[in-house]
Design a protein around this motif. Sequence first.
Motif, PDB file in Angstrom:
ATOM      1  N   GLY A 184       1.210 -20.438 -32.991  1.00 48.77           N
ATOM      2  CA  GLY A 184       1.789 -19.619 -34.046  1.00 48.77           C
ATOM      3  C   GLY A 184       1.499 -20.137 -35.438  1.00 48.77           C
ATOM      4  O   GLY A 184       1.202 -19.364 -36.351  1.00 48.77           O
ATOM      5  N   SER A 185       1.569 -21.462 -35.607  1.00 50.06           N
ATOM      6  CA  SER A 185       1.365 -22.020 -36.944  1.00 50.06           C
ATOM      7  C   SER A 185      -0.082 -21.899 -37.383  1.00 50.06           C
ATOM      8  O   SER A 185      -0.364 -21.639 -38.560  1.00 50.06           O
ATOM      9  CB  SER A 185       1.824 -23.477 -36.985  1.00 50.06           C
ATOM     10  OG  SER A 185       1.076 -24.276 -36.096  1.00 50.06           O
ATOM     11  N   VAL A 186      -1.042 -22.076 -36.467  1.00 47.44           N
ATOM     12  CA  VAL A 186      -2.443 -21.974 -36.881  1.00 47.44           C
ATOM     13  C   VAL A 186      -2.823 -20.524 -37.138  1.00 47.44           C
ATOM     14  O   VAL A 186      -3.620 -20.226 -38.043  1.00 47.44           O
ATOM     15  CB  VAL A 186      -3.400 -22.635 -35.860  1.00 47.44           C
ATOM     16  CG1 VAL A 186      -3.037 -24.104 -35.666  1.00 47.44           C
ATOM     17  CG2 VAL A 186      -3.428 -21.916 -34.538  1.00 47.44           C
ATOM     18  N   ILE A 187      -2.252 -19.593 -36.378  1.00 45.11           N
ATOM     19  CA  ILE A 187      -2.515 -18.167 -36.637  1.00 45.11           C
ATOM     20  C   ILE A 187      -1.962 -17.771 -37.992  1.00 45.11           C
ATOM     21  O   ILE A 187      -2.612 -17.061 -38.774  1.00 45.11           O
ATOM     22  CB  ILE A 187      -1.912 -17.304 -35.518  1.00 45.11           C
ATOM     23  CG1 ILE A 187      -2.691 -17.502 -34.213  1.00 45.11           C
ATOM     24  CG2 ILE A 187      -1.905 -15.825 -35.913  1.00 45.11           C
ATOM     25  CD1 ILE A 187      -2.056 -16.841 -33.011  1.00 45.11           C
ATOM     26  N   ARG A 188      -0.742 -18.238 -38.308  1.00 48.75           N
ATOM     27  CA  ARG A 188      -0.149 -17.922 -39.614  1.00 48.75           C
ATOM     28  C   ARG A 188      -1.028 -18.434 -40.747  1.00 48.75           C
ATOM     29  O   ARG A 188      -1.296 -17.709 -41.713  1.00 48.75           O
ATOM     30  CB  ARG A 188       1.242 -18.547 -39.726  1.00 48.75           C
ATOM     31  CG  ARG A 188       1.888 -18.330 -41.108  1.00 48.75           C
ATOM     32  CD  ARG A 188       3.154 -19.145 -41.276  1.00 48.75           C
ATOM     33  NE  ARG A 188       4.204 -18.700 -40.383  1.00 48.75           N
ATOM     34  CZ  ARG A 188       4.558 -19.347 -39.286  1.00 48.75           C
ATOM     35  NH1 ARG A 188       3.934 -20.476 -38.945  1.00 48.75           N
ATOM     36  NH2 ARG A 188       5.529 -18.896 -38.540  1.00 48.75           N
ATOM     37  N   ALA A 189      -1.473 -19.679 -40.641  1.00 49.84           N
ATOM     38  CA  ALA A 189      -2.321 -20.247 -41.691  1.00 49.84           C
ATOM     39  C   ALA A 189      -3.600 -19.441 -41.845  1.00 49.84           C
ATOM     40  O   ALA A 189      -4.046 -19.158 -42.967  1.00 49.84           O
ATOM     41  CB  ALA A 189      -2.643 -21.708 -41.375  1.00 49.84           C
ATOM     42  N   GLY A 190      -4.210 -19.052 -40.727  1.00 45.65           N
ATOM     43  CA  GLY A 190      -5.433 -18.264 -40.796  1.00 45.65           C
ATOM     44  C   GLY A 190      -5.213 -16.914 -41.434  1.00 45.65           C
ATOM     45  O   GLY A 190      -5.996 -16.471 -42.285  1.00 45.65           O
ATOM     46  N   ALA A 209      -9.787 -28.384 -30.531  1.00 48.51           N
ATOM     47  CA  ALA A 209     -10.895 -27.489 -30.873  1.00 48.51           C
ATOM     48  C   ALA A 209     -10.545 -26.016 -30.659  1.00 48.51           C
ATOM     49  O   ALA A 209     -10.857 -25.172 -31.516  1.00 48.51           O
ATOM     50  CB  ALA A 209     -12.150 -27.873 -30.092  1.00 48.51           C
ATOM     51  N   PRO A 210      -9.903 -25.632 -29.538  1.00 50.45           N
ATOM     52  CA  PRO A 210      -9.532 -24.216 -29.376  1.00 50.45           C
ATOM     53  C   PRO A 210      -8.573 -23.723 -30.459  1.00 50.45           C
ATOM     54  O   PRO A 210      -8.646 -22.549 -30.859  1.00 50.45           O
ATOM     55  CB  PRO A 210      -8.878 -24.181 -27.992  1.00 50.45           C
ATOM     56  CG  PRO A 210      -9.470 -25.344 -27.264  1.00 50.45           C
ATOM     57  CD  PRO A 210      -9.630 -26.401 -28.312  1.00 50.45           C
ATOM     58  N   LEU A 211      -7.691 -24.597 -30.947  1.00 50.43           N
ATOM     59  CA  LEU A 211      -6.785 -24.188 -32.018  1.00 50.43           C
ATOM     60  C   LEU A 211      -7.542 -23.942 -33.315  1.00 50.43           C
ATOM     61  O   LEU A 211      -7.207 -23.024 -34.082  1.00 50.43           O
ATOM     62  CB  LEU A 211      -5.712 -25.254 -32.233  1.00 50.43           C
ATOM     63  CG  LEU A 211      -4.621 -25.350 -31.165  1.00 50.43           C
ATOM     64  CD1 LEU A 211      -3.731 -26.555 -31.435  1.00 50.43           C
ATOM     65  CD2 LEU A 211      -3.790 -24.076 -31.121  1.00 50.43           C
ATOM     66  N   VAL A 212      -8.549 -24.766 -33.581  1.00 46.96           N
ATOM     67  CA  VAL A 212      -9.373 -24.557 -34.770  1.00 46.96           C
ATOM     68  C   VAL A 212     -10.096 -23.224 -34.678  1.00 46.96           C
ATOM     69  O   VAL A 212     -10.177 -22.459 -35.652  1.00 46.96           O
ATOM     70  CB  VAL A 212     -10.367 -25.721 -34.941  1.00 46.96           C
ATOM     71  CG1 VAL A 212     -11.403 -25.401 -36.023  1.00 46.96           C
ATOM     72  CG2 VAL A 212      -9.622 -27.007 -35.293  1.00 46.96           C
ATOM     73  N   GLN A 213     -10.610 -22.893 -33.506  1.00 43.09           N
ATOM     74  CA  GLN A 213     -11.283 -21.607 -33.328  1.00 43.09           C
ATOM     75  C   GLN A 213     -10.304 -20.448 -33.464  1.00 43.09           C
ATOM     76  O   GLN A 213     -10.647 -19.397 -34.025  1.00 43.09           O
ATOM     77  CB  GLN A 213     -11.981 -21.581 -31.963  1.00 43.09           C
ATOM     78  CG  GLN A 213     -13.128 -22.573 -31.839  1.00 43.09           C
ATOM     79  CD  GLN A 213     -14.146 -22.439 -32.958  1.00 43.09           C
ATOM     80  OE1 GLN A 213     -14.604 -21.329 -33.269  1.00 43.09           O
ATOM     81  NE2 GLN A 213     -14.492 -23.571 -33.575  1.00 43.09           N
ATOM     82  N   LEU A 214      -9.098 -20.618 -32.944  1.00 39.27           N
ATOM     83  CA  LEU A 214      -8.066 -19.592 -33.095  1.00 39.27           C
ATOM     84  C   LEU A 214      -7.728 -19.367 -34.565  1.00 39.27           C
ATOM     85  O   LEU A 214      -7.580 -18.226 -35.022  1.00 39.27           O
ATOM     86  CB  LEU A 214      -6.818 -20.020 -32.322  1.00 39.27           C
ATOM     87  CG  LEU A 214      -5.621 -19.068 -32.353  1.00 39.27           C
ATOM     88  CD1 LEU A 214      -5.963 -17.726 -31.718  1.00 39.27           C
ATOM     89  CD2 LEU A 214      -4.420 -19.709 -31.636  1.00 39.27           C
ATOM     90  N   TYR A 215      -7.615 -20.452 -35.304  1.00 37.55           N
ATOM     91  CA  TYR A 215      -7.363 -20.382 -36.745  1.00 37.55           C
ATOM     92  C   TYR A 215      -8.467 -19.608 -37.455  1.00 37.55           C
ATOM     93  O   TYR A 215      -8.204 -18.713 -38.276  1.00 37.55           O
ATOM     94  CB  TYR A 215      -7.257 -21.806 -37.290  1.00 37.55           C
ATOM     95  CG  TYR A 215      -7.361 -21.954 -38.788  1.00 37.55           C
ATOM     96  CD1 TYR A 215      -6.323 -21.562 -39.630  1.00 37.55           C
ATOM     97  CD2 TYR A 215      -8.500 -22.529 -39.367  1.00 37.55           C
ATOM     98  CE1 TYR A 215      -6.420 -21.728 -41.003  1.00 37.55           C
ATOM     99  CE2 TYR A 215      -8.595 -22.702 -40.736  1.00 37.55           C
ATOM    100  CZ  TYR A 215      -7.558 -22.298 -41.548  1.00 37.55           C
ATOM    101  OH  TYR A 215      -7.653 -22.451 -42.906  1.00 37.55           O
TER     102      TYR A 215
END
Length: 348
Positions: A184-190, A209-215
């Motif tokens: 949720g936090s990385v999606i919000r930032a993106g 790495a998957p979180l960075v790609q999600l962002y």
Amino acid sequence: MEIGVSTFVETTPDVVTGKVISHAQRLREVVDEIVLADQVGLDIFGVGEHHRKDYAASSPAVVLAAAASRTERIRLTSAVTVLSSADPVRVFQDFATLDALSNGRAEIMAGRGSFIESFPLFGYDLDDYNELFDEKLELLLKLRESEIVSWRGGHRPAIHQLGVYPRPVQNPLPVWIGSGGTRGSVIRAGMLGLPLVLAIIGGSPLHFAPLVQLYKRAAAQAGHDVSKLPIASHSHGFVAEDTETAADKFFPSTQQAMNVLGRERGWGHYDRNSFDAARSFEGALYVGDPETVAQKIIHLRKNVGITRFMLHVPVGTMPHDDVMKAIELLGKEVAPRVRAEISEWEAQ
């Protein structure tokens, strides 16, 4: 590739003597650490906000301002500002003031806070944990967009056509989102197009790495230029002339600090086996000689996509001279290695 340091300005008992350094002395030491980081060519220094006895920096902006007039180039950031329990107007004013004093080198790293002492201290209900952050981030971003602000929310009195001063040198004043690694936090930032900082303090850094790609996907879908969005990591570590010395110096105070937090949070006992596993090449501890630490940072950049690395040192109270030496080695030996290899890799 930016490289720097973060600290919580710890005042835990000395593992040998049991003595506790005063908050005043530790704060003065941290200012000296920031000055040295600037002198040895590091890019960023972050100070984290806490409101408990074993950390001295309840006001990162004040600490960073003390260093602003003694430094020339290094960027100065909170790491993090616990925005959920703060007044965004005051946060903006404090860091706009820091931006003026440093001639455009201030940043805000906004987070929910993994420590919760500030919530009862400032009269906030933990049941509102998520809602508070969303609302206050909205106001903070509005404050940096416009000199005259109108805003209404559920947890702070409304603002109607009021000016907020001083205005920062930078336009806009940089605001990063600090995340422990939740989707949720990385999606919000993106979606907001804000730079992201990941606290990578356990497990394998490659799992981020998957979180960075999600962002990046969230940012692209929201119409932001992903190539202009930096991504940082914050990781525990220590640098010495040789790897065994680094490990032997860093372990005792780290173990003490981690086990105090472990008892509070229900973690397992932190021992030397846990420590040694985490400082392996695939682990989350960046402990070793300059070449070892440099290669781990390069590995993180190539495989996760981090564009800024912040070494969190120390974790518990260590001799000031040891911390200063680690900062010197990070700036003079680790950073040049990383920058040179990353530049060569990107040029291929």
